[in-house]
Design an enzyme around this catalytic site. Structure first.
Site, mmCIF file in Angstrom:
data_model
loop_
_atom_site.group_PDB
_atom_site.id
_atom_site.type_symbol
_atom_site.label_atom_id
_atom_site.label_comp_id
_atom_site.label_asym_id
_atom_site.label_seq_id
_atom_site.Cartn_x
_atom_site.Cartn_y
_atom_site.Cartn_z
ATOM 1 N N SER A 144 0.776 -1.283 0.246
ATOM 2 C CA SER A 144 -0.005 -0.152 0.203
ATOM 3 C C SER A 144 0.897 1.015 -0.157
ATOM 4 C CB SER A 144 -0.994 -0.032 1.294
ATOM 5 O OG SER A 144 -2.063 1.045 1.294
ATOM 6 N N HIS A 145 0.750 2.009 0.995
ATOM 7 C CA HIS A 145 1.409 3.271 1.158
ATOM 8 C C HIS A 145 2.962 3.389 1.638
ATOM 9 C CE1 HIS A 145 -0.394 2.221 5.001
ATOM 10 N NE2 HIS A 145 0.612 2.930 5.585
ATOM 11 N N ASP A 147 -2.632 6.511 -3.277
ATOM 12 C CA ASP A 147 -1.325 5.782 -2.538
ATOM 13 C C ASP A 147 -1.143 4.670 -3.668
ATOM 14 O OD1 ASP A 147 -3.528 3.873 -2.358
ATOM 15 O OD2 ASP A 147 -2.756 3.219 -0.292
ATOM 16 N N ASP A 160 -1.438 1.443 -3.665
ATOM 17 C CA ASP A 160 -2.262 0.517 -4.370
ATOM 18 C C ASP A 160 -3.909 1.035 -4.654
ATOM 19 O OD1 ASP A 160 -3.028 0.822 -1.593
ATOM 20 O OD2 ASP A 160 -3.775 -1.351 -1.572
ATOM 21 N N ASP A 197 -6.141 2.809 -3.098
ATOM 22 C CA ASP A 197 -7.297 2.507 -2.301
ATOM 23 C C ASP A 197 -7.637 3.748 -1.340
ATOM 24 O OD1 ASP A 197 -5.247 1.926 -0.519
ATOM 25 O OD2 ASP A 197 -6.088 -0.125 0.306
ATOM 26 N N ARG A 198 -6.369 4.719 -1.323
ATOM 27 C CA ARG A 198 -6.509 5.843 -0.375
ATOM 28 C C ARG A 198 -6.338 7.244 -1.275
ATOM 29 N NH1 ARG A 198 -2.406 5.845 4.567
ATOM 30 N NH2 ARG A 198 -2.802 3.871 5.374
ATOM 31 N N LYS A 238 -11.467 0.341 0.137
ATOM 32 C CA LYS A 238 -11.448 1.722 -0.028
ATOM 33 C C LYS A 238 -11.007 1.835 -1.351
ATOM 34 C CE LYS A 238 -7.431 2.199 2.702
ATOM 35 N NZ LYS A 238 -7.151 1.016 3.358
HETATM 36 C C1 VG1 Z 1 -3.245 1.863 8.405
HETATM 37 C C2 VG1 Z 1 -4.317 2.921 8.602
HETATM 38 C C3 VG1 Z 1 -5.418 2.207 8.490
HETATM 39 C C4 VG1 Z 1 -5.630 1.432 7.155
HETATM 40 C C5 VG1 Z 1 -4.403 0.583 6.983
HETATM 41 C C6 VG1 Z 1 -4.359 -0.257 5.543
HETATM 42 O O1 VG1 Z 1 -3.179 1.077 9.590
HETATM 43 O O2 VG1 Z 1 -4.241 3.562 9.992
HETATM 44 O O3 VG1 Z 1 -6.588 3.102 8.592
HETATM 45 O O4 VG1 Z 1 -6.871 0.545 6.940
HETATM 46 O O5 VG1 Z 1 -3.329 1.344 7.209
HETATM 47 O O6 VG1 Z 1 -4.325 0.917 4.498
HETATM 48 P P1 VG1 Z 1 -1.933 0.978 10.557
HETATM 49 O O7 VG1 Z 1 -2.593 -0.214 11.316
HETATM 50 O O8 VG1 Z 1 -0.894 1.276 10.169
HETATM 51 O O9 VG1 Z 1 -2.799 2.470 11.593
HETATM 52 V V1 VG1 Z 1 -3.573 0.627 3.073
HETATM 53 O O10 VG1 Z 1 -4.039 2.065 2.194
HETATM 54 O O11 VG1 Z 1 -2.346 0.332 3.752
HETATM 55 O O12 VG1 Z 1 -4.226 -0.710 2.354
HETATM 56 CO CO CO Z 2 -3.519 1.419 0.124
#
Ligand code: VG1
Ligand code: CO
Length: 544
Positions: free
Chosen positions: A114-115, A278, A280, A282-283, A377
């Site tokens: 992801s990010h 982001d 992937d 979804d953000r 998302k």
């Molecule tokens: C983070 C965010 C959470 C989100 C998750 C995955 O998790 O706070 O809201 O769902 O990333 O997002 P954490 O446990 O680091 O707070 V993504 O865009 O990585 O799929």
């Molecule tokens: Co993501």
């Protein structure tokens, strides 16, 4: 079958998925049999693949292509009937979720951290989604983890790599591999939800947009939909070519990591609308000219205005937000007379609510918004819904925000992240605080009186499953709130997230700098949790 190899293996410690799949340093993932073990654990946990259909794709980060080949060969050896793969093994997370649903697949594997940054020295990740298109539930995730602790062999086809660069079908042993255009189905879905004609007119009227794809997976999606279909001028989408290291950036759409876009949007000649997505896809981060919309506010504005888009014209069944997300959306739900749900962090907790038709829109403070159109998302979806609303209301983003706060009041909000801190000390901090929660109510700090304090436990209203220890909540009598939890997506040390919120409905005070408006709450957080002492930091690394 002659070319199936059964390879003995032993369990690898630490393959427990976090908030969203398994994330580790790329080097660790690349060291055989790390990926093989986890992949076979998924296959075992879902009861084998015989006769099933899976979707496979990823965000294009370093090792995405090679991992896809390994998974493909293992799926074939595990007797999967059909594998649907995005071209060049690329799929955004929401597009993968859509494909699983559209093609009635049994599940899907998404290769993404992801990010988190990508590259040989950065992060890689892998998540399993179920037949509803959503992230594996807590139950299934636990089964996968259990499998990783007892695995003793994996199956793989001994064969050369398959060409995934051309759309079309091919046979790999008994398995059919269908390479599909990564964008087409997703684009078709978006057309069913939004008034493309109205958005096209808005853009033709000179409404300008700048979208930062951050060299991640959404570039091709954003170009096809916004530039080619909707007619935004060429160049409206920045950093549109997916790169294995995201161009050296950190593909996290927030004011810190998408700084270039912030500069563009706060310049004198800024476009009318800006957004970033982001790794992937979804953000999303939403911006107007000189305006930053916090994700929590974005969810609230979308909830209040979604009916203006054709896909939501019948209104919303309910709104769900993760617990640390500000309560701005709750106020909208109250006014609309619909249910508001509060879930733990992570999209997997929204799945049941969406499947049961209890919630239509969901959102997280971490720049995630989505709806029942998929079970993830969806960054580009949020951008299109905003554009649809702007096309109908014919107001600027700043005007929409001012109007929203005037109507509902403003939930000042900020998240302070302390990244890569000592894990033992961070856990100690949470534990110590948990033990003191009972004594906190009634205490006055910084002029704020604590009304309640707990460690959030979620009871799923659909399947009644209980998820305890989801974050510490400190609630004040004036509606202010502090939430503390440790991240479940990092790969180094611990990341402490401190979520701060204060409600204001005095018309004179709706335009403050959030950090100033929140100052007493920020000071209270330090006094209650002794953050500096436990983290050894005097200030957070990132404020969003
Ligand atoms: C983070 C965010 C959470 C989100 C998750 C995955 O998790 O706070 O809201 O769902 O990333 O997002 P954490 O446990 O680091 O707070 V993504 O865009 O990585 O799929
Ligand atoms: Co993501």
């Amino acid at each position: 079958m002659t070319n199936v190899k059964t390879v003995p293996t032993t369990p690898i410690h630490g393959q427990r998925p976090g908030t969203s799949g398994l994330r580790k340093k790329t080097a660790e993932f690349m060291r055989p049999p790390y990926l093989n073990n986890f992949t076979q654990a998924i296959f075992n946990a879902v009861g084998g693949l015989t006769g099933k259909t899976l979707v496979l794709g990823g965000d294009g980060r370093f090792f995405n292509d090679k991992a896809a080949q390994i998974i493909l060969k293992m799926a074939a050896a595990n007797r999967l009937a059909k594998l649907i793969v995005g071209q060049n093994s690329l799929l955004s997370t929401p597009a993968a979720s859509n494909l699983i649903r559209q093609r009635k697949a049994d599940g899907g594997i998404i290769l993404s951290a992801s990010h988190n940054p990508g590259g040989p020295d950065e992060d890689f990740g892998m998540k399993y989604n179920m037949s509803n298109g959503g992230p594996a539930t807590e139950n299934v995730t636990e089964c996968i983890f259990q499998e990783t602790t007892s695995i003793n062999a994996f199956q793989i086809f001994d064969m050369p790599d398959v060409d995934l660069s051309k759309v079309g079908k091919q046979q790999v042993g008994e398995m059919e591999v269908e390479v599909i255009d990564s964008v087409v189905d997703y684009q078709a879905l978006m057309k069913t939800l939004f008034d493309f004609e109205a958005i096209r007119d808005l853009l033709a009227d000179g409404f300008t947009i700048t979208i930062d794809a951050m060299h991640a997976v959404t570039g091709p999606y954003a170009k096809a939909i916004l530039e080619i279909d909707l007619g935004a001028p060429k160049g409206s989408v920045l950093n549109a070519v997916p790169l294995p290291d995201f161009g050296g950036g950190h593909p996290d759409p927030n004011p810190v990591w998408a700084k270039d876009l912030m500069t563009i949007m706060f310049a004198g000649d800024a476009p009318d609308f800006g957004a970033a997505m982001d790794g992937d896809g979804d953000r999303n981060m939403i911006l107007g000219r000189g305006t930053y919309v916090t994700p929590s506010d974005s969810l609230a504005v979308l909830a209040a205005n979604a009916h203006l888009a054709p896909g939501y014209k019948r209104g919303l069944a309910g709104v769900a937000r993760s617990m640390p997300t500000s309560r701005a959306a709750d106020r909208v739900a109250e006014k609309l007379g619909i249910d508001a749900f509060e879930t733990p962090t992570g999209w997997k907790f929204f799945g049941n609510l969406l499947d049961a038709g209890k919630a239509t829109l969901c959102g997280e403070e971490s720049a995630g918004t989505g709806s029942d159109h998929v079970r993830e998302k969806d960054g580009l979806w949020a951008i299109l819904l905003w554009l649809n609303i702007l096309a109908v209301r014919k107001k600027s983003v700043a005007q929409i925000m001012a109007g929203h706060w005037a109507e509902f009041g403003r939930n000042y909000y900020s998240r302070h992240d302390y990244e890569g801190v000592d894990e033992i000390r961070a856990k100690e901090m949470i534990l110590t605080l948990s033990r003191r929660l009972r004594d906190l109510p009634g205490t006055e700090i910084e002029g704020l009186i604590i009304e309640d304090a707990d460690n959030f436990s979620y009871s799923d209203p659909v399947d009644q499953s209980v998820s305890p220890n989801q974050g510490i909540r400190i609630l004040f009598e004036d509606g202010s709130r502090i939430v503390l939890r440790l991240s479940g997506t990092g790969t180094v040390g611990a990341t402490l997230r401190v979520y701060l919120e204060r409600y204001e409905n005095n018309a004179e005070l709706l335009n403050q700098d959030p950090q100033l408006a929140l100052a007493p709450v920020i000071r209270a957080a330090e006094q209650i949790a002794h953050i500096q002492n436990y983290t050894g930091r005097t200030a957070p690394d990132v404020k969003t």
